[in-house]
Design an enzyme around this catalytic site. Structure first.
Site, PDB file in Angstrom:
ATOM      1  N   SER A   1       0.858  -1.178   0.000  1.00 12.09           N
ATOM      2  CA  SER A   1       0.000   0.000   0.000  1.00 12.09           C
ATOM      3  C   SER A   1       0.898   1.233   0.000  1.00 12.09           C
ATOM      4  O   SER A   1       1.611   1.482   0.968  1.00 12.09           O
ATOM      5  CB  SER A   1      -0.894  -0.011   1.253  1.00 12.09           C
ATOM      6  OG  SER A   1      -1.651   1.172   1.329  1.00 12.09           O
TER       7      SER A   1
ATOM      8  N   LYS B   1      -1.114  -1.132  -4.436  1.00  9.55           N
ATOM      9  CA  LYS B   1      -2.231  -0.223  -4.167  1.00  9.55           C
ATOM     10  C   LYS B   1      -1.656   1.168  -3.984  1.00  9.55           C
ATOM     11  O   LYS B   1      -0.613   1.331  -3.343  1.00  9.55           O
ATOM     12  CB  LYS B   1      -2.954  -0.721  -2.908  1.00  9.55           C
ATOM     13  CG  LYS B   1      -3.723   0.286  -2.090  1.00  9.55           C
ATOM     14  CD  LYS B   1      -4.600  -0.454  -1.074  1.00  9.55           C
ATOM     15  CE  LYS B   1      -4.730   0.287   0.242  1.00  9.55           C
ATOM     16  NZ  LYS B   1      -5.536  -0.480   1.228  1.00  9.55           N
TER      17      LYS B   1
ATOM     18  N   LYS C   1      -2.700   5.131  -2.760  1.00  7.31           N
ATOM     19  CA  LYS C   1      -3.719   5.978  -2.144  1.00  7.31           C
ATOM     20  C   LYS C   1      -4.039   7.119  -3.103  1.00  7.31           C
ATOM     21  O   LYS C   1      -3.150   7.640  -3.787  1.00  7.31           O
ATOM     22  CB  LYS C   1      -3.205   6.539  -0.814  1.00  7.31           C
ATOM     23  CG  LYS C   1      -2.963   5.484   0.263  1.00  7.31           C
ATOM     24  CD  LYS C   1      -4.266   4.942   0.823  1.00  7.31           C
ATOM     25  CE  LYS C   1      -4.005   4.064   2.058  1.00  7.31           C
ATOM     26  NZ  LYS C   1      -5.265   3.507   2.585  1.00  7.31           N
TER      27      LYS C   1
ATOM     28  N   ASP D   1      -7.009   3.326  -3.381  1.00  6.75           N
ATOM     29  CA  ASP D   1      -7.775   3.401  -2.127  1.00  6.75           C
ATOM     30  C   ASP D   1      -7.994   4.872  -1.794  1.00  6.75           C
ATOM     31  O   ASP D   1      -7.038   5.630  -1.639  1.00  6.75           O
ATOM     32  CB  ASP D   1      -7.001   2.701  -1.004  1.00  6.75           C
ATOM     33  CG  ASP D   1      -7.780   2.632   0.317  1.00  6.75           C
ATOM     34  OD1 ASP D   1      -8.931   3.127   0.357  1.00  6.75           O
ATOM     35  OD2 ASP D   1      -7.238   2.079   1.296  1.00  6.75           O
TER      36      ASP D   1
ATOM     37  N   GLU E   1     -10.948   1.072  -3.830  1.00  7.84           N
ATOM     38  CA  GLU E   1     -11.302   0.766  -2.447  1.00  7.84           C
ATOM     39  C   GLU E   1     -11.916   1.978  -1.769  1.00  7.84           C
ATOM     40  O   GLU E   1     -11.373   3.088  -1.853  1.00  7.84           O
ATOM     41  CB  GLU E   1     -10.021   0.315  -1.713  1.00  7.84           C
ATOM     42  CG  GLU E   1     -10.209  -0.093  -0.259  1.00  7.84           C
ATOM     43  CD  GLU E   1      -8.905  -0.573   0.382  1.00  7.84           C
ATOM     44  OE1 GLU E   1      -7.934  -0.840  -0.352  1.00  7.84           O
ATOM     45  OE2 GLU E   1      -8.852  -0.653   1.629  1.00  7.84           O
TER      46      GLU E   1
ATOM     47  N   ASP F   1     -13.941  -1.237   2.556  1.00 11.46           N
ATOM     48  CA  ASP F   1     -13.036  -1.397   3.696  1.00 11.46           C
ATOM     49  C   ASP F   1     -13.757  -0.851   4.934  1.00 11.46           C
ATOM     50  O   ASP F   1     -14.433  -1.590   5.669  1.00 11.46           O
ATOM     51  CB  ASP F   1     -11.719  -0.645   3.389  1.00 11.46           C
ATOM     52  CG  ASP F   1     -10.755  -0.524   4.565  1.00 11.46           C
ATOM     53  OD1 ASP F   1     -11.101  -0.950   5.676  1.00 11.46           O
ATOM     54  OD2 ASP F   1      -9.632   0.028   4.387  1.00 11.46           O
TER      55      ASP F   1
ATOM     56  N   LYS G   1     -10.339  -6.559   7.423  1.00 10.06           N
ATOM     57  CA  LYS G   1      -9.308  -6.324   8.442  1.00 10.06           C
ATOM     58  C   LYS G   1      -9.809  -7.031   9.686  1.00 10.06           C
ATOM     59  O   LYS G   1     -10.880  -6.679  10.212  1.00 10.06           O
ATOM     60  CB  LYS G   1      -9.129  -4.830   8.701  1.00 10.06           C
ATOM     61  CG  LYS G   1      -8.463  -4.119   7.530  1.00 10.06           C
ATOM     62  CD  LYS G   1      -8.157  -2.677   7.823  1.00 10.06           C
ATOM     63  CE  LYS G   1      -7.579  -2.014   6.581  1.00 10.06           C
ATOM     64  NZ  LYS G   1      -7.491  -0.556   6.713  1.00 10.06           N
TER      65      LYS G   1
ATOM     66  N   GLY H   1      -4.522  -4.327   6.050  1.00  6.17           N
ATOM     67  CA  GLY H   1      -3.528  -4.182   7.102  1.00  6.17           C
ATOM     68  C   GLY H   1      -3.717  -2.847   7.786  1.00  6.17           C
ATOM     69  O   GLY H   1      -4.404  -1.960   7.259  1.00  6.17           O
TER      70      GLY H   1
HETATM   71  O1  OSB Z   1      -7.267   2.116   4.261  1.00  8.68           O
HETATM   72  O2  OSB Z   1      -6.321   0.234   4.078  1.00  8.68           O
HETATM   73  C1  OSB Z   1      -6.375   1.344   4.586  1.00  8.68           C
HETATM   74  C2  OSB Z   1      -3.311   1.833   6.840  1.00  8.68           C
HETATM   75  C3  OSB Z   1      -3.883   2.458   7.914  1.00  8.68           C
HETATM   76  C4  OSB Z   1      -5.215   2.777   7.883  1.00  8.68           C
HETATM   77  C5  OSB Z   1      -5.988   2.437   6.770  1.00  8.68           C
HETATM   78  C6  OSB Z   1      -5.431   1.785   5.683  1.00  8.68           C
HETATM   79  C7  OSB Z   1      -4.051   1.502   5.718  1.00  8.68           C
HETATM   80  C8  OSB Z   1      -3.319   0.932   4.591  1.00  8.68           C
HETATM   81  C9  OSB Z   1      -1.990   0.273   4.894  1.00  8.68           C
HETATM   82  O3  OSB Z   1      -3.647   1.058   3.439  1.00  8.68           O
HETATM   83  C10 OSB Z   1      -2.071  -1.176   4.978  1.00  8.68           C
HETATM   84  C11 OSB Z   1      -0.806  -1.816   5.486  1.00  8.68           C
HETATM   85  O4  OSB Z   1       0.216  -1.787   4.805  1.00  8.68           O
HETATM   86  O5  OSB Z   1      -0.833  -2.385   6.584  1.00  8.68           O
HETATM   87 MG    MG Z   2      -8.470   1.010   2.872  1.00  7.97          MG
END
Ligand code: OSB
Ligand code: MG
Length: 394
Positions: free
Chosen positions: A161, A187, A189, A214, A239, A264, A288, A316
């Site tokens: 991510s 992924k 952001k 995402d 996402e 999510d 999650k 995660g």
């Molecule tokens: O939206 O998936 C998410 C991390 C913290 C809060 C929300 C998200 C995330 C990630 C990172 O996208 C996921 C990871 O590498 O653990």
């Molecule tokens: Mg997410």
């Protein structure tokens, strides 16, 4: 009480209609001590999203001690409520004042879950205890967590991510590194105004990369036309484009988009997943384990989705080695069909509190950490070095 193989009834979990029936009958082990230990680990680099930029991981860990066996679990909440309503403080409050008093040695885990249901929401707090007990039981039996869950060992898919970057060049560098490392999917952001052009830049450079975005809820239905532009980039999914609390509007958006929507933030339980699937609000779900209340609810959601052709992957929360290992074990369960946000430890931390760190093997695959419980070993000196609070609850 000495738990033995009979607790699993001699049956494999997959023989059951419910993937958690055997787990629900496991007796809650007696605990001699329960501690909450908050650690603070600096991130290698800031992690930017549409809702917040995190520069370190403040993780509340639970330590369960029972007859000389020590199990650690991780509460996946942040200190802030910017991604999810729970925080480390609310989780501490709910665990201390409402959940821990319901813990009674010998009752089946399913009954404990039933008792926990009286507390509305607060899945991350519940998961901390439930996962900790499952890990403790696995350690007492000398079996890996995935085996206790009834799932055979396998290699786990990897996924990175990538947070919001300052410039498209920075983003391309990060994607390049992920591709070179062999990640199974990437992924990125996005947020309003930092989306279409940035995705196009990545797609032009990497035409066949398994890529997804995402938004962490940054858009509204009024921006449907903008979101539809994402359809041009052959993304695996988008996402959580709309509000963290919405399911219905996502069903309207999904009808307007070719790209699969993945939920999510909106999914807190099996019931939410069922509603989203029934409404056609998404074609993919990010589970999650903390957000949905623990490993057992995660397995139920994954099975439910598998039966309906909906893909599921493990998200995660940039966890320490403890939560990271839990997510890896979970992905041995039926229904986890897509690469998750399961990355190498070094993406987030120079030095984690557990060993060994997660690394990608041949072909980008991740091995399940060897040994009983979660496999990884918590290093006491590193806990002491990173601890900012230690509270003994029992
Ligand atoms: O939206 O998936 C998410 C991390 C913290 C809060 C929300 C998200 C995330 C990630 C990172 O996208 C996921 C990871 O590498 O653990
Ligand atoms: Mg997410």
């Amino acid at each position: 009480m000495e738990p033995d193989e009979e607790d699993l009834g001699g049956r494999r979990l997959n023989d059951h209609a419910s993937p958690t029936a055997a787990l629900e009958s496991l007796p809650v082990p007696k605990t001699d001590h329960v501690d909450l230990v908050t650690v603070k680990l600096p991130f290698v680099a800031p992690f930017g999203t549409s809702v917040h930029v995190w520069t370190d991981k403040e993780a509340m860990l639970m330590r369960l001690e029972s007859g000389g066996v020590t199990a650690w679990s991780e509460c996946v909440s942040d200190p802030d409520p910017f991604y999810f309503y729970e925080t480390n403080s609310t989780a501490r409050h709910i665990i201390k004042d409402f959940l821990l008093p319901l813990l009674e040695p010998g009752i089946p885990l399913g009954e404990l879950e039933e008792r926990f249901r009286r507390v509305r929401g607060h899945g991350m707090a519940k998961a901390t205890i439930e996962n900790g007990l499952l890990i403790l039981i696995a350690l007492q039996r000398g079996v890996p967590l995935h085996e206790l869950l009834g799932c055979p060992a396998k290699k786990i898919m990897s996924g990175l991510s990538i947070g919001l970057k300052e410039t498209p060049a920075d983003l391309l560098t990060a994607v390049e590194r992920a591709v070179a490392r062999g990640y199974h999917r990437v992924k990125m952001k996005v947020k309003k105004g930092q989306d279409i052009d940035w995705v196009r830049a990545v797609r032009e450079r990497f035409p066949t990369l398994r890529l997804m975005v995402d938004a962490n809820g940054d858009y509204s239905l009024a921006e449907t036309d903008r979101l539809r532009q994402l359809d041009a980039f052959d993304l695996m999914m988008v996402e959580q484009p709309l509000s963290y609390s919405d399911i219905y509007q996502h069903s309207l958006l999904q009808k307007e988009m070719r790209t699969a929507i993945c939920l999510d933030e909106s999914i807190h339980s099996l019931a939410d997943a069922a509603a989203a699937v029934a409404l056609g609000a998404c074609r993919i779900i990010n589970v999650k384990q903390g957000r949905v209340g623990g490993l057992m609810e995660s397995m139920r959601i994954a099975r439910y989705c598998a039966d309906r052709g909906v893909d599921v992957w493990s998200g995660g929360m940039d966890e320490t080695g403890i939560g990271r290992a839990v997510n890896i074990h979970l992905q041995t369960a039926e229904g986890f069909t897509l690469p998750g946000d399961t990355s190498e430890t070094s993406v987030y931390f120079d030095e984690d509190i557990a060993d060994p760190p997660v690394v990608l093997g041949e072909g980008g695959w991740i091995d399940i950490p060897e040994g009983p419980g979660i496999g990884v070993k918590v290093v006491p000196e590193r806990i002491l070095k990173r601890a900012i609070r230690w509270e003994r609850l029992r």
